[in-house]
Write a protein that holds these residues in place. Structure first.
Motif, mmCIF file in Angstrom:
data_model
loop_
_atom_site.group_PDB
_atom_site.id
_atom_site.type_symbol
_atom_site.label_atom_id
_atom_site.label_comp_id
_atom_site.label_asym_id
_atom_site.label_seq_id
_atom_site.Cartn_x
_atom_site.Cartn_y
_atom_site.Cartn_z
ATOM 1 N N GLU A 240 0.835 -1.198 0.000
ATOM 2 C CA GLU A 240 0.000 0.000 0.000
ATOM 3 C C GLU A 240 0.874 1.255 0.000
ATOM 4 O O GLU A 240 1.823 1.374 0.770
ATOM 5 N N GLY A 241 0.565 2.189 -0.909
ATOM 6 C CA GLY A 241 1.299 3.446 -0.975
ATOM 7 C C GLY A 241 2.541 3.411 -1.827
ATOM 8 O O GLY A 241 3.162 4.452 -2.050
ATOM 9 N N ALA A 242 2.914 2.238 -2.331
ATOM 10 C CA ALA A 242 4.124 2.121 -3.148
ATOM 11 C C ALA A 242 3.816 2.434 -4.610
ATOM 12 O O ALA A 242 2.726 2.152 -5.109
ATOM 13 N N TYR A 243 4.804 2.983 -5.286
ATOM 14 C CA TYR A 243 4.678 3.370 -6.692
ATOM 15 C C TYR A 243 5.584 2.488 -7.537
ATOM 16 O O TYR A 243 6.780 2.358 -7.255
ATOM 17 N N ALA B 181 -0.885 -5.162 0.568
ATOM 18 C CA ALA B 181 -0.500 -5.394 1.962
ATOM 19 C C ALA B 181 0.114 -4.131 2.553
ATOM 20 O O ALA B 181 0.635 -3.277 1.827
ATOM 21 N N PRO B 182 0.093 -3.990 3.877
ATOM 22 C CA PRO B 182 0.746 -2.839 4.514
ATOM 23 C C PRO B 182 2.262 -3.034 4.575
ATOM 24 O O PRO B 182 2.765 -4.165 4.558
ATOM 25 N N PHE B 183 2.979 -1.928 4.655
ATOM 26 C CA PHE B 183 4.436 -1.932 4.813
ATOM 27 C C PHE B 183 4.771 -2.118 6.289
ATOM 28 O O PHE B 183 4.043 -1.681 7.176
ATOM 29 N N ASN B 184 5.889 -2.773 6.549
ATOM 30 C CA ASN B 184 6.402 -2.956 7.906
ATOM 31 C C ASN B 184 5.462 -3.756 8.809
ATOM 32 O O ASN B 184 5.422 -3.548 10.026
ATOM 33 N N ASP B 185 4.722 -4.693 8.231
ATOM 34 C CA ASP B 185 3.831 -5.551 9.020
ATOM 35 C C ASP B 185 3.889 -6.964 8.442
ATOM 36 O O ASP B 185 3.080 -7.343 7.595
ATOM 37 N N LEU B 186 4.851 -7.750 8.910
ATOM 38 C CA LEU B 186 5.046 -9.104 8.381
ATOM 39 C C LEU B 186 3.859 -10.001 8.689
ATOM 40 O O LEU B 186 3.482 -10.852 7.871
ATOM 41 N N ASP B 187 3.243 -9.844 9.860
ATOM 42 C CA ASP B 187 2.102 -10.686 10.202
ATOM 43 C C ASP B 187 0.951 -10.481 9.220
ATOM 44 O O ASP B 187 0.302 -11.453 8.797
ATOM 45 N N ALA B 188 0.709 -9.223 8.857
ATOM 46 C CA ALA B 188 -0.366 -8.940 7.908
ATOM 47 C C ALA B 188 -0.040 -9.518 6.535
ATOM 48 O O ALA B 188 -0.919 -10.075 5.866
ATOM 49 N N VAL B 189 1.222 -9.399 6.116
ATOM 50 C CA VAL B 189 1.621 -9.967 4.828
ATOM 51 C C VAL B 189 1.413 -11.475 4.830
ATOM 52 O O VAL B 189 0.841 -12.045 3.885
ATOM 53 N N GLU B 190 1.838 -12.136 5.892
ATOM 54 C CA GLU B 190 1.700 -13.589 5.935
ATOM 55 C C GLU B 190 0.238 -14.011 5.933
ATOM 56 O O GLU B 190 -0.130 -15.008 5.299
ATOM 57 N N SER B 191 -0.606 -13.268 6.620
ATOM 58 C CA SER B 191 -2.026 -13.587 6.630
ATOM 59 C C SER B 191 -2.633 -13.508 5.231
ATOM 60 O O SER B 191 -3.428 -14.364 4.823
ATOM 61 N N ILE B 192 -2.223 -12.498 4.479
ATOM 62 C CA ILE B 192 -2.715 -12.357 3.099
ATOM 63 C C ILE B 192 -2.209 -13.515 2.233
ATOM 64 O O ILE B 192 -2.951 -14.071 1.416
ATOM 65 N N LEU B 193 -0.949 -13.875 2.426
ATOM 66 C CA LEU B 193 -0.402 -15.005 1.662
ATOM 67 C C LEU B 193 -1.138 -16.303 1.992
ATOM 68 O O LEU B 193 -1.416 -17.116 1.102
ATOM 69 N N GLU B 194 -1.475 -16.499 3.257
ATOM 70 C CA GLU B 194 -2.199 -17.703 3.642
ATOM 71 C C GLU B 194 -3.576 -17.754 2.989
ATOM 72 O O GLU B 194 -4.033 -18.820 2.564
ATOM 73 N N ASP B 195 -4.220 -16.591 2.914
ATOM 74 C CA ASP B 195 -5.562 -16.548 2.329
ATOM 75 C C ASP B 195 -5.542 -16.705 0.814
ATOM 76 O O ASP B 195 -6.593 -17.002 0.218
ATOM 77 N N HIS B 196 -4.379 -16.477 0.200
ATOM 78 C CA HIS B 196 -4.286 -16.556 -1.258
ATOM 79 C C HIS B 196 -3.183 -17.533 -1.676
ATOM 80 O O HIS B 196 -2.523 -17.333 -2.697
ATOM 81 N N TYR C 95 1.950 3.789 4.913
ATOM 82 C CA TYR C 95 1.098 4.751 4.214
ATOM 83 C C TYR C 95 0.121 5.431 5.168
ATOM 84 O O TYR C 95 -0.138 6.630 5.063
ATOM 85 N N ARG C 96 -0.423 4.675 6.121
ATOM 86 C CA ARG C 96 -1.395 5.258 7.051
ATOM 87 C C ARG C 96 -0.747 6.332 7.913
ATOM 88 O O ARG C 96 -1.368 7.365 8.210
ATOM 89 N N ASP C 97 0.481 6.097 8.346
ATOM 90 C CA ASP C 97 1.198 7.115 9.119
ATOM 91 C C ASP C 97 1.373 8.391 8.306
ATOM 92 O O ASP C 97 1.241 9.503 8.826
ATOM 93 N N TYR C 98 1.683 8.224 7.025
ATOM 94 C CA TYR C 98 1.854 9.389 6.157
ATOM 95 C C TYR C 98 0.554 10.190 6.082
ATOM 96 O O TYR C 98 0.561 11.428 6.237
ATOM 97 N N LEU C 99 -0.553 9.509 5.859
ATOM 98 C CA LEU C 99 -1.837 10.204 5.761
ATOM 99 C C LEU C 99 -2.170 10.937 7.056
ATOM 100 O O LEU C 99 -2.687 12.057 7.037
ATOM 101 N N GLU C 100 -1.852 10.321 8.181
ATOM 102 C CA GLU C 100 -2.256 10.871 9.476
ATOM 103 C C GLU C 100 -1.371 12.025 9.920
ATOM 104 O O GLU C 100 -1.859 12.993 10.521
ATOM 105 N N HIS C 101 -0.083 11.956 9.635
ATOM 106 C CA HIS C 101 0.858 12.870 10.280
ATOM 107 C C HIS C 101 1.420 13.974 9.379
ATOM 108 O O HIS C 101 1.991 14.944 9.903
#
Length: 448
Positions: A150-153, A197-212, A383-389
């Motif tokens: 998310e947020g990558a170009y 997937a979000p950046f800097n969140d390995l658990d979230a990445v792995e969860s997405i990989l498991e689902d797909h 990306y969420r930190d960027y939007l917020e701060h």
């Protein structure tokens, strides 16, 4: 608004010739620019020429340049060594649609910097490089879905323009970002073969990989997310992705179009000590010539020989091959890296000191030749930190305040970053910091 009004009035007074030239450009070119992002309010200045660390506009204004062609100009403008090599090549031909020895010399120069790179193919841009890398990864893995951050170009082909700059109200859950297509003309079905997937969140990445599982065949990542300032990886995130790709049989793509040869001679792969399967390159490998490349492990790259399409009349033409070989072998030397890294640290330290002196909330993210001032004390790790701060309007005031003093601090927009070139010197860093010192009191008042 008072600060912006003052800066805009000064800018218009300095750039009347640019305003007239830009109006003429809009008669022939959509939005008056060759890439839509280059247009900004009230209007962009129009460049007349460039040399060394400077740009000159049609009004005769001189700009000390830290934009450096969106980071493509680590060699600076019109570097004499690159210019001489290109001039020599002009007399020997600029396009051969047949093999030539410069092709191998340029490829070898890249292979020397990326240890995992067995084979290299050339393209004409970063967009082409990431597009072909995704195709090759799909072909090798036999799976259709690509996972991106998310947020990558990753350029402007259809599969890349998903969830690059999602509006705040559409982002979805932080561990399962929404898939948002960001351009008219891209079919909705395209998003069916991309996951986010979000950046800097390995658990979230792995969860997405498991689902797909058995669907995702490629993971593409900006090792430093340079579409949102300088968002660095933390806690072995990149190495963790390497391990997940091995576990799930996924082709791991480093998009080093921006980081390649800039954060280290071997890019982010060297800097973070991670070996991807494929690397995509462009920008600073070519010394301001339009070139891209992708390379990787032989077994992955071999799919090109087995029927995976990679064509292009201008691919690896001798002019850009000569430029690449010259940049990598003769310009971006060990001494050059020592020079730009030292200047990058000097600039970062100077910003931190001035912000502290004037009570401005902010910090600098700096990785050797690349850096960015973020006007927030909060960490920006995704990306969420960027939007917020990040206060985009405040940053716009800073940017125009610098521009009006003849310093282009980075490409327009708070999402960008500066580039230190080999043609910058200590005096240029000090001039940059002097400009920031001049506007710091008003910025502090604006932030209070």
């Amino acid at each position: 608004m008072e600060l912006w009004d003052d800066y805009e009035a000064t800018y218009r007074e300095r750039t009347a010739g640019s305003e007239a030239a830009f109006e003429r450009l809009q008669e022939d070119v959509p939005a008056g620019v060759a890439s839509t992002y280059r247009a900004w309010d009230p209007y962009p200045f129009v460049v007349d020429r460039a040399e060394g660390p400077y740009l000159y506009d049609v009004d005769g204004n001189e700009y000390l340049d830290f934009d450096m062609n969106n980071g493509a100009a680590m060699v600076g403008h019109a570097h004499p060594t690159v210019t001489e090599a290109a001039s020599d090549q002009l007399h020997d031909g600029t396009l051969f649609t047949h093999p030539h020895e410069l092709l191998g010399e340029a490829a070898s120069a890249l292979k020397e910097r990326w240890s995992m790179m067995d084979k290299v193919r050339f393209t004409n841009s970063g967009t082409e490089s990431t597009m072909h890398a995704m195709r090759i990864a799909r072909a090798y893995s036999g799976r259709d879905t690509v996972l991106k951050i998310e947020g990558a170009y990753h350029g402007v082909h259809d599969y890349a323009l998903i969830s690059k700059a999602t509006p705040e109200g559409q982002v979805g859950h932080p561990k399962r970002p929404n898939k948002v297509i960001e351009s008219d003309g891209i079919p909705e079905k395209t998003a069916e073969t991309v996951e986010v997937a979000p950046f800097n969140d390995l658990d979230a990445v792995e969860s997405i990989l498991e689902d797909h599982v058995n669907e995702i065949g490629a993971l593409i990542v900006e090792p430093i997310v340079l579409a949102k300032g300088v968002t660095q990886p933390y806690d072995d995130f990149l190495q963790g992705l390497r391990e997940l790709c091995d576990e799930y049989g996924i082709v791991y793509i480093f998009d080093e179009v921006k980081t390649g040869v800039k954060v280290a001679p071997g890019g982010a792969a060297e800097y973070y000590d991670v070996e991807p399967d494929l690397v995509t390159l462009a920008k600073s490998i070519g010394g301001n010539f339009p070139v891209g490349a992708f390379g990787g492990r032989e077994e992955v790259m071999s799919v090109i020989e087995d029927g995976t399409a990679h064509y292009g009349t201008y691919n690896g033409n001798p002019l850009v091959a000569r430029a690449v070989e010259t940049v990598l072998n003769d310009v971006l030397t060990g001494e050059a890296y020592d020079h730009v890294n030292r200047l990058g640290q000097r600039l970062a330290d100077g910003y931190e000191e001035i912000m502290a002196d004037h009570g401005i909330e902010g910090h600098v993210e700096n990785v050797n030749s690349i850096g960015m001032v973020l006007f927030t004390d909060e960490p920006v790790e995704n990306y969420r930190d960027y939007l917020e701060h990040i206060d985009v309007e405040f940053h716009e005031n800073y940017w125009f305040g610098m521009l009006n003093q003849g310093v282009l601090p980075h490409p327009h927009d708070a999402s960008q970053q500066w580039t230190i070139s080999v043609q910058h010197e200590e005096e240029h860093i000090d001039e940059h910091l002097d400009a920031f010192e001049n506007i710091a009191p008003r910025l502090a008042d604006e932030q209070a």
